[in-house]
Design a protein around this motif. Structure first.
Motif, PDB file in Angstrom:
ATOM      1  N   LEU A   3     -11.666  30.298 -22.183  1.00 51.84           N
ATOM      2  CA  LEU A   3     -11.762  29.857 -23.565  1.00 51.84           C
ATOM      3  C   LEU A   3     -12.792  28.746 -23.695  1.00 51.84           C
ATOM      4  O   LEU A   3     -12.740  27.744 -22.992  1.00 51.84           O
ATOM      5  CB  LEU A   3     -10.398  29.358 -24.052  1.00 51.84           C
ATOM      6  N   PHE A   4     -13.771  28.926 -24.557  1.00 54.59           N
ATOM      7  CA  PHE A   4     -14.836  27.961 -24.817  1.00 54.59           C
ATOM      8  C   PHE A   4     -14.777  27.622 -26.281  1.00 54.59           C
ATOM      9  O   PHE A   4     -14.987  28.473 -27.130  1.00 54.59           O
ATOM     10  CB  PHE A   4     -16.194  28.580 -24.457  1.00 54.59           C
ATOM     11  N   SER A   5     -14.448  26.397 -26.598  1.00 56.41           N
ATOM     12  CA  SER A   5     -14.183  26.068 -27.990  1.00 56.41           C
ATOM     13  C   SER A   5     -15.186  25.080 -28.548  1.00 56.41           C
ATOM     14  O   SER A   5     -15.818  24.337 -27.811  1.00 56.41           O
ATOM     15  CB  SER A   5     -12.774  25.474 -28.116  1.00 56.41           C
ATOM     16  N   PRO A   6     -15.341  25.065 -29.886  1.00 61.12           N
ATOM     17  CA  PRO A   6     -16.275  24.139 -30.502  1.00 61.12           C
ATOM     18  C   PRO A   6     -16.005  22.683 -30.174  1.00 61.12           C
ATOM     19  O   PRO A   6     -16.920  21.897 -30.093  1.00 61.12           O
ATOM     20  CB  PRO A   6     -16.098  24.417 -31.996  1.00 61.12           C
ATOM     21  N   ALA A  25     -21.122  27.830 -29.535  1.00 61.64           N
ATOM     22  CA  ALA A  25     -19.724  27.609 -29.171  1.00 61.64           C
ATOM     23  C   ALA A  25     -18.794  28.424 -30.048  1.00 61.64           C
ATOM     24  O   ALA A  25     -17.796  28.987 -29.589  1.00 61.64           O
ATOM     25  CB  ALA A  25     -19.380  26.127 -29.291  1.00 61.64           C
ATOM     26  N   ARG A  26     -19.134  28.508 -31.312  1.00 62.92           N
ATOM     27  CA  ARG A  26     -18.304  29.268 -32.264  1.00 62.92           C
ATOM     28  C   ARG A  26     -18.211  30.737 -31.860  1.00 62.92           C
ATOM     29  O   ARG A  26     -17.169  31.375 -32.014  1.00 62.92           O
ATOM     30  CB  ARG A  26     -18.904  29.137 -33.663  1.00 62.92           C
ATOM     31  N   ILE A  27     -19.307  31.282 -31.349  1.00 65.61           N
ATOM     32  CA  ILE A  27     -19.314  32.674 -30.906  1.00 65.61           C
ATOM     33  C   ILE A  27     -18.585  32.830 -29.577  1.00 65.61           C
ATOM     34  O   ILE A  27     -17.763  33.738 -29.397  1.00 65.61           O
ATOM     35  CB  ILE A  27     -20.763  33.182 -30.780  1.00 65.61           C
ATOM     36  N   LEU A  28     -18.847  31.939 -28.642  1.00 67.44           N
ATOM     37  CA  LEU A  28     -18.311  32.108 -27.297  1.00 67.44           C
ATOM     38  C   LEU A  28     -16.786  31.999 -27.241  1.00 67.44           C
ATOM     39  O   LEU A  28     -16.147  32.715 -26.480  1.00 67.44           O
ATOM     40  CB  LEU A  28     -18.942  31.089 -26.350  1.00 67.44           C
ATOM     41  N   TYR A  29     -16.215  31.116 -28.053  1.00 67.05           N
ATOM     42  CA  TYR A  29     -14.767  30.952 -27.918  1.00 67.05           C
ATOM     43  C   TYR A  29     -13.994  32.121 -28.532  1.00 67.05           C
ATOM     44  O   TYR A  29     -12.797  32.275 -28.320  1.00 67.05           O
ATOM     45  CB  TYR A  29     -14.319  29.597 -28.469  1.00 67.05           C
ATOM     46  N   ARG A  30     -14.701  32.983 -29.272  1.00 69.84           N
ATOM     47  CA  ARG A  30     -14.071  34.197 -29.789  1.00 69.84           C
ATOM     48  C   ARG A  30     -14.935  35.418 -29.470  1.00 69.84           C
ATOM     49  O   ARG A  30     -14.963  36.383 -30.218  1.00 69.84           O
ATOM     50  CB  ARG A  30     -13.853  34.068 -31.299  1.00 69.84           C
ATOM     51  N   PHE A  31     -15.614  35.355 -28.332  1.00 69.98           N
ATOM     52  CA  PHE A  31     -16.630  36.350 -28.016  1.00 69.98           C
ATOM     53  C   PHE A  31     -16.084  37.774 -27.988  1.00 69.98           C
ATOM     54  O   PHE A  31     -16.661  38.689 -28.586  1.00 69.98           O
ATOM     55  CB  PHE A  31     -17.287  36.032 -26.671  1.00 69.98           C
ATOM     56  N   ASP A  50     -27.607  41.571 -41.227  1.00 74.70           N
ATOM     57  CA  ASP A  50     -26.580  40.833 -41.960  1.00 74.70           C
ATOM     58  C   ASP A  50     -25.554  40.226 -41.014  1.00 74.70           C
ATOM     59  O   ASP A  50     -25.013  39.145 -41.279  1.00 74.70           O
ATOM     60  CB  ASP A  50     -25.876  41.752 -42.958  1.00 74.70           C
ATOM     61  N   LEU A  51     -25.271  40.904 -39.913  1.00 71.85           N
ATOM     62  CA  LEU A  51     -24.341  40.369 -38.930  1.00 71.85           C
ATOM     63  C   LEU A  51     -24.952  39.188 -38.187  1.00 71.85           C
ATOM     64  O   LEU A  51     -24.280  38.193 -37.910  1.00 71.85           O
ATOM     65  CB  LEU A  51     -23.926  41.465 -37.947  1.00 71.85           C
ATOM     66  N   VAL A  52     -26.238  39.291 -37.866  1.00 68.72           N
ATOM     67  CA  VAL A  52     -26.934  38.166 -37.226  1.00 68.72           C
ATOM     68  C   VAL A  52     -27.007  36.987 -38.187  1.00 68.72           C
ATOM     69  O   VAL A  52     -26.801  35.829 -37.807  1.00 68.72           O
ATOM     70  CB  VAL A  52     -28.351  38.581 -36.773  1.00 68.72           C
ATOM     71  N   ARG A  53     -27.266  37.285 -39.451  1.00 69.69           N
ATOM     72  CA  ARG A  53     -27.386  36.232 -40.458  1.00 69.69           C
ATOM     73  C   ARG A  53     -26.089  35.441 -40.608  1.00 69.69           C
ATOM     74  O   ARG A  53     -26.115  34.255 -40.962  1.00 69.69           O
ATOM     75  CB  ARG A  53     -27.787  36.849 -41.800  1.00 69.69           C
ATOM     76  N   SER A  54     -24.963  36.058 -40.345  1.00 71.64           N
ATOM     77  CA  SER A  54     -23.690  35.357 -40.494  1.00 71.64           C
ATOM     78  C   SER A  54     -23.539  34.211 -39.496  1.00 71.64           C
ATOM     79  O   SER A  54     -22.736  33.307 -39.701  1.00 71.64           O
ATOM     80  CB  SER A  54     -22.520  36.337 -40.333  1.00 71.64           C
ATOM     81  N   GLN A  55     -24.320  34.245 -38.409  1.00 74.56           N
ATOM     82  CA  GLN A  55     -24.244  33.178 -37.417  1.00 74.56           C
ATOM     83  C   GLN A  55     -25.554  32.392 -37.287  1.00 74.56           C
ATOM     84  O   GLN A  55     -25.539  31.193 -37.040  1.00 74.56           O
ATOM     85  CB  GLN A  55     -23.850  33.757 -36.047  1.00 74.56           C
ATOM     86  N   PHE A  56     -26.679  33.073 -37.418  1.00 71.83           N
ATOM     87  CA  PHE A  56     -27.975  32.421 -37.221  1.00 71.83           C
ATOM     88  C   PHE A  56     -28.906  32.701 -38.414  1.00 71.83           C
ATOM     89  O   PHE A  56     -29.960  33.311 -38.262  1.00 71.83           O
ATOM     90  CB  PHE A  56     -28.612  32.913 -35.921  1.00 71.83           C
ATOM     91  N   VAL A 241      -7.108  39.606 -30.953  1.00 72.23           N
ATOM     92  CA  VAL A 241      -6.406  38.339 -31.184  1.00 72.23           C
ATOM     93  C   VAL A 241      -7.407  37.223 -30.934  1.00 72.23           C
ATOM     94  O   VAL A 241      -8.052  37.191 -29.877  1.00 72.23           O
ATOM     95  CB  VAL A 241      -5.196  38.166 -30.244  1.00 72.23           C
ATOM     96  N   MET A 242      -7.561  36.328 -31.899  1.00 73.10           N
ATOM     97  CA  MET A 242      -8.508  35.228 -31.731  1.00 73.10           C
ATOM     98  C   MET A 242      -7.882  33.907 -32.174  1.00 73.10           C
ATOM     99  O   MET A 242      -7.003  33.881 -33.036  1.00 73.10           O
ATOM    100  CB  MET A 242      -9.788  35.474 -32.533  1.00 73.10           C
ATOM    101  N   PRO A 243      -8.301  32.801 -31.563  1.00 69.60           N
ATOM    102  CA  PRO A 243      -7.809  31.495 -32.008  1.00 69.60           C
ATOM    103  C   PRO A 243      -8.539  31.044 -33.263  1.00 69.60           C
ATOM    104  O   PRO A 243      -9.703  31.366 -33.471  1.00 69.60           O
ATOM    105  CB  PRO A 243      -8.158  30.572 -30.831  1.00 69.60           C
TER     106      PRO A 243
END
Length: 345
Positions: A3-6, A25-31, A50-56, A241-243
């Motif tokens: 688990l890698f969290s923000p 970090a946002r991506i990795l902890y729910r990768f 559009d999927l890339v735009r949601s993060q970058f 399942v994601m935190p």
């Protein structure tokens, strides 16, 4: 994957600090969950950009059409979660009426947005036209998702979700088993949400629809050691399942066992993707620049217009939205004062 969290990347002795706008970090902890949902959306015809735009979003040109449109069918809720603003009664309550919904459908049919989220500051399944509305929404977008607390009492809700072929159902469930759940979800019953998750899974199998069930485990700082146990339990009933960390919301005083956004603590500006990817229509037709502005400014937030008077597409491309996107992209802080102390997303 570990688990890698923000909050784990912050150089601070205060483990409750949380940086929600740290993209990697946002991506990795729910990768693993993001990977599954990413390919599911691609299969449904959502554009990769559009999927890339949601993060970058800063790497791409502004989208002509809103990549995500969120609809608040109602802001009534059947729970009183202490960390949420809904129980505070700071906003007028209501249900989206047929006039507003008809105009929304007209606008969505015109712009053919990729993703539609049925969410808001309430529980959508409480709307008396829930089944009818989601069936119509499913015809206007490529990927339809629903966020729910899962506390519905009508047996027909699972059928309505499947009949509309909703692509993704996000259940928001607090960690800690029955005791932890019911301590946070005031008026909620652990047995009810568990029964509804199981019922929906069975209906999906019976009707042979490709709906994904995702469990968002709402996790407080003290519950971090519990997450892996929660994940093992809910994996029996869900596809993913994601935190999701429980954070302090601006303009509220509740700070009991919640993460504190570093932007809130230090009064700084986030690196936020929201203005590039998302526009929200409230139950009364109001359209906000960003739903976080309600938390920043209190009701009604930074309102741009109303869907009955202006189209979603026109408001998405209006001058204030263009200016705020440019300010976010170039970190011109004095041009986005409403964002000071906001956690971003």
């Amino acid at each position: 994957m570990k688990l890698f969290s923000p909050f784990s990347i912050l150089k601070s002795n205060n483990t409750k600090l949380f940086d929600n706008s740290t993209r990697v970090a946002r991506i990795l902890y729910r990768f693993n969950s993001y990977r599954k949902l990413f390919f599911h959306a691609l299969e449904k015809g959502v554009h990769a950009s559009d999927l890339v735009r949601s993060q970058f979003p800063f790497l791409l040109k502004d989208a002509i059409h809103p990549p995500i449109v969120s609809l608040e069918l109602t802001n009534h809720c059947n729970l009183k979660c202490p960390y949420c603003t809904s129980p505070l009664g700071q906003v007028p309550r209501g249900m989206m009426d047929n006039d507003v919904f008809t105009k929304v459908i007209s606008d969505l049919s015109e712009i053919r947005t990729n993703r539609i989220q049925i969410v808001g500051n309430g529980e959508s399944t409480l709307h008396p036209q829930f089944g009818k509305y989601i069936s119509q929404l499913a015809k206007t977008g490529k990927y339809i998702s629903l966020v729910t607390n899962g506390q519905w009492t009508r047996d027909s809700v699972s059928d309505e979700i499947c009949n509309a072929s909703i692509d993704l159902v996000d259940f928001s469930i607090d960690a800690g088993g029955k005791e932890g759940y019911e301590k946070s979800r005031i008026n909620g019953r652990y047995e009810t949400v568990l029964s509804n998750v199981i019922s929906l899974k069975e209906k999906i199998k019976q009707k042979k629809v490709r709906t994904i069930i995702n469990i968002r485990v709402m996790t407080r700082p003290s519950q971090m050691p519990l997450f892996e146990k929660e994940k093992l339990f809910w994996k029996k009933y869900a596809d993913r399942v994601m935190p999701q960390y429980v954070t302090k919301i601006n303009n509220t005083t509740y700070e009991e066992d919640v993460f504190i956004p570093i932007q809130n603590k230090n009064k700084t500006y986030p690196k936020c993707s929201m203005p590039f990817k998302h526009i929200e229509v409230k139950w009364n037709g109001d359209i906000l620049m960003c739903y976080y502005t309600v938390y920043q400014l209190r009701y009604p937030g930074l309102k741009m217009g109303n869907v009955l008077e202006q189209s979603i597409l026109k408001l998405w491309n209006c001058q204030i939205m263009r200016e705020y996107r440019e300010a976010h992209r170039n970190c011109v802080e004095n041009k986005m004062p409403v964002c000071l102390g906001c956690p971003g997303t």
